[in-house]
Structure formats: structure tokens, C-alpha cells
Design a protein around this motif. Sequence first.
Motif, PDB file in Angstrom:
ATOM      1  N   GLY A  92       0.801  -1.217   0.000  1.00 18.35           N
ATOM      2  CA  GLY A  92       0.000   0.000   0.000  1.00 18.35           C
ATOM      3  C   GLY A  92       0.829   1.259   0.000  1.00 18.35           C
ATOM      4  N   ILE A  93       1.937   1.230  -0.739  1.00 17.07           N
ATOM      5  CA  ILE A  93       2.900   2.332  -0.744  1.00 17.07           C
ATOM      6  C   ILE A  93       2.938   3.011  -2.108  1.00 17.07           C
ATOM      7  N   ALA A  94       2.998   4.342  -2.097  1.00 20.11           N
ATOM      8  CA  ALA A  94       3.164   5.125  -3.321  1.00 20.11           C
ATOM      9  C   ALA A  94       4.579   5.675  -3.378  1.00 20.11           C
ATOM     10  N   ALA A  95       5.176   5.636  -4.555  1.00 20.91           N
ATOM     11  CA  ALA A  95       6.561   6.083  -4.737  1.00 20.91           C
ATOM     12  C   ALA A  95       6.624   7.057  -5.906  1.00 20.91           C
ATOM     13  N   ALA A  96       7.838   7.436  -6.273  1.00 22.33           N
ATOM     14  CA  ALA A  96       8.062   8.307  -7.426  1.00 22.33           C
ATOM     15  C   ALA A  96       9.010   7.616  -8.392  1.00 22.33           C
ATOM     16  N   PHE A  97       8.710   7.729  -9.672  1.00 24.09           N
ATOM     17  CA  PHE A  97       9.533   7.129 -10.718  1.00 24.09           C
ATOM     18  C   PHE A  97      10.020   8.242 -11.645  1.00 24.09           C
ATOM     19  N   PHE A  98      11.335   8.464 -11.644  1.00 26.08           N
ATOM     20  CA  PHE A  98      11.939   9.454 -12.533  1.00 26.08           C
ATOM     21  C   PHE A  98      12.353   8.736 -13.810  1.00 26.08           C
ATOM     22  N   CYS A  99      11.635   9.047 -14.882  1.00 23.65           N
ATOM     23  CA  CYS A  99      11.695   8.234 -16.098  1.00 23.65           C
ATOM     24  C   CYS A  99      12.549   8.859 -17.193  1.00 23.65           C
ATOM     25  N   ILE A 100      13.182   7.983 -17.952  1.00 19.73           N
ATOM     26  CA  ILE A 100      13.946   8.385 -19.138  1.00 19.73           C
ATOM     27  C   ILE A 100      12.983   8.441 -20.316  1.00 19.73           C
ATOM     28  N   GLY A 101      13.002   9.557 -21.037  1.00 20.10           N
ATOM     29  CA  GLY A 101      11.988   9.822 -22.047  1.00 20.10           C
ATOM     30  C   GLY A 101      11.842   8.767 -23.125  1.00 20.10           C
ATOM     31  N   HIS A 102      12.953   8.297 -23.684  1.00 20.04           N
ATOM     32  CA  HIS A 102      12.840   7.336 -24.781  1.00 20.04           C
ATOM     33  C   HIS A 102      12.278   6.006 -24.290  1.00 20.04           C
ATOM     34  N   ARG A 103      12.464   5.695 -22.995  1.00 17.58           N
ATOM     35  CA  ARG A 103      11.872   4.484 -22.441  1.00 17.58           C
ATOM     36  C   ARG A 103      10.379   4.669 -22.192  1.00 17.58           C
ATOM     37  N   VAL A 104       9.987   5.892 -21.886  1.00 21.60           N
ATOM     38  CA  VAL A 104       8.561   6.198 -21.766  1.00 21.60           C
ATOM     39  C   VAL A 104       7.878   5.986 -23.113  1.00 21.60           C
ATOM     40  N   ALA A 105       8.508   6.513 -24.169  1.00 24.95           N
ATOM     41  CA  ALA A 105       7.932   6.377 -25.517  1.00 24.95           C
ATOM     42  C   ALA A 105       7.865   4.928 -25.964  1.00 24.95           C
ATOM     43  N   ALA A 106       8.840   4.123 -25.523  1.00 18.95           N
ATOM     44  CA  ALA A 106       8.884   2.718 -25.931  1.00 18.95           C
ATOM     45  C   ALA A 106       7.932   1.837 -25.124  1.00 18.95           C
ATOM     46  N   SER A 107       7.608   2.248 -23.893  1.00 14.15           N
ATOM     47  CA  SER A 107       6.785   1.398 -23.024  1.00 14.15           C
ATOM     48  C   SER A 107       5.697   2.211 -22.324  1.00 14.15           C
ATOM     49  N   PRO A 108       4.800   2.823 -23.099  1.00 15.14           N
ATOM     50  CA  PRO A 108       3.754   3.644 -22.474  1.00 15.14           C
ATOM     51  C   PRO A 108       2.833   2.843 -21.557  1.00 15.14           C
TER      52      PRO A 108
END
Length: 256
Positions: A92-108
Motif C-alpha cells: 500500500g505504498i506510493a513512490a516516485a519514478f523518474f523516467c527516461i523519455g525514450h523508455r517512456v515512448a517505448a513502453s507507455p
Amino acid sequence: MPRYRIVDLLAVLTLLGLALLNIQQPVSIWWYVFVVVVYLSVSALGATVLSLQYFVPARSRGVRTDAIALTFDDGPIPGKTEKILALLEERGIAAAFFCIGHRVAASPQVVTAIHAGGHLLGNHSYWHGKTFDLQTAGAVTTELQQTDSALASVLGRTPRFFRPPYGVTNPMVARAVRRGNYIVVGWSVRSFDTVIKDRDKLLQRVTRSLKGGDIVLFHDYSDSMLDVLPAFLDHVAKLGLKVVRVDELLQEKAYE
């Protein structure tokens, strides 16, 4: 005035003072060398230690003393990030994910899963290249805008939080941060989970001085992190601390 500007001014004034003094009496060249070496050393330290806020204002600790925040860098990584999400959901925990843009585009779809789980998503550059900080301010700005766009296409909102790759900053990164009006988020507990493979050593590192207000840095792709995360969360509970999202810990709005 940014701290690096103050140091720049002091260095120039010191060198100018030595030059004026040299008019009246000889000044050894080693004094000039000393000033330059000190200046370069301070600048290098400021560039690599984000918490010093040398080039940019950065938030490395929270204002709450009863909670900590978990942050995960370098994702999303299919097959890895989902395991973290499953474990966090169990607790039941919420965290933060600092994402790399090209990986966001590859795995929406993974980004969608992160968001659906109630977690925060932040900007961690588009390519996370080894020479990220050697680019022009314009190139850095472009990377950050590309990552914002990739995240916004999934979330429908633009992130306000940015974490520099490797935690390295300089005047070019600083200009890009100002242009985008980002909140730079650092950390107070760096796990080195990409280097430390021994479970016990990693657990000891992330728990030995843990206290309220800490922002903990992990990485999506670290197997040793995933192995130690349950024991780490048990330790947090024993300390009587909560785990909250970093925006709640910092009391800042996460998205535009």
C-alpha cells in the motif's frame, strides 16, 4: 544570485587583486595557480554534489519528519518496473519514478501502470547520456521538453519534478531548469544499488542512518534493490516512519 555566480565573482576579484598587488610588488605565479585550482575544485564539487545546490536549487530532503519518500530512477523497464509496482501495491505504498523519455515512448503501458498505481512520474532526461551535462542549454532544454511530451501523452499532465542524470549539474543544466520552471529533486539516501550486489551490504547502507524527511534513491533495473526492498520497508515500519510520495514529503505540486 546562484552560488556558482558568487564563487565566479570571488575568483575574478581575487585574481584582479593579485594582479593589482603585482604592480606594487612581485606576486608568485603559484598564487594564481592556487586560486584557479581552488575555483576548479569548488566548481567540480558543486557540479557533482546536487545537495550543495551550487548551480540549481534542489530539494534533497522533505519538510515532514514523520515520513520518507522512495524514488526509482531510469525506468520504465518492462519486466523490472512491474515487479516493483507489485511489491509496492502489496504494501500500500506510493513512490516516485523518474523516467527516461525514450523508455517512456517505448513502453507507455508501463507508464500507465505506474500512474494507475498512484505513483508519481518525473522527468529524468530523454536519453540519460553520459555526456548529458556537456550539451548546450538548448540541447538540454530539448531533452527535457521531449520527456515532458512523452509523459504528457500518457498522463495528460506535464511533470514539474526533474532529477538530473547522475545528479550532475552545471550552468547549461541550470538554464534549462529555469526555462522549464522545474523543481529539481535530489536525494538524502543514495543506495548505490547499481554497484552494491550483496544484499546485506545494501540493506545496511540504506538503513544505517535513515530518518524522517529522507528521500531514498533506488533504480528500476537493480536486482539487488528488488531483493532488499521488502526488508527495507520492514525497517522503515519498525522506525515508526510512513512512506509517502515525494511531492507530499516536499509539499509541492507534482504536475502542471
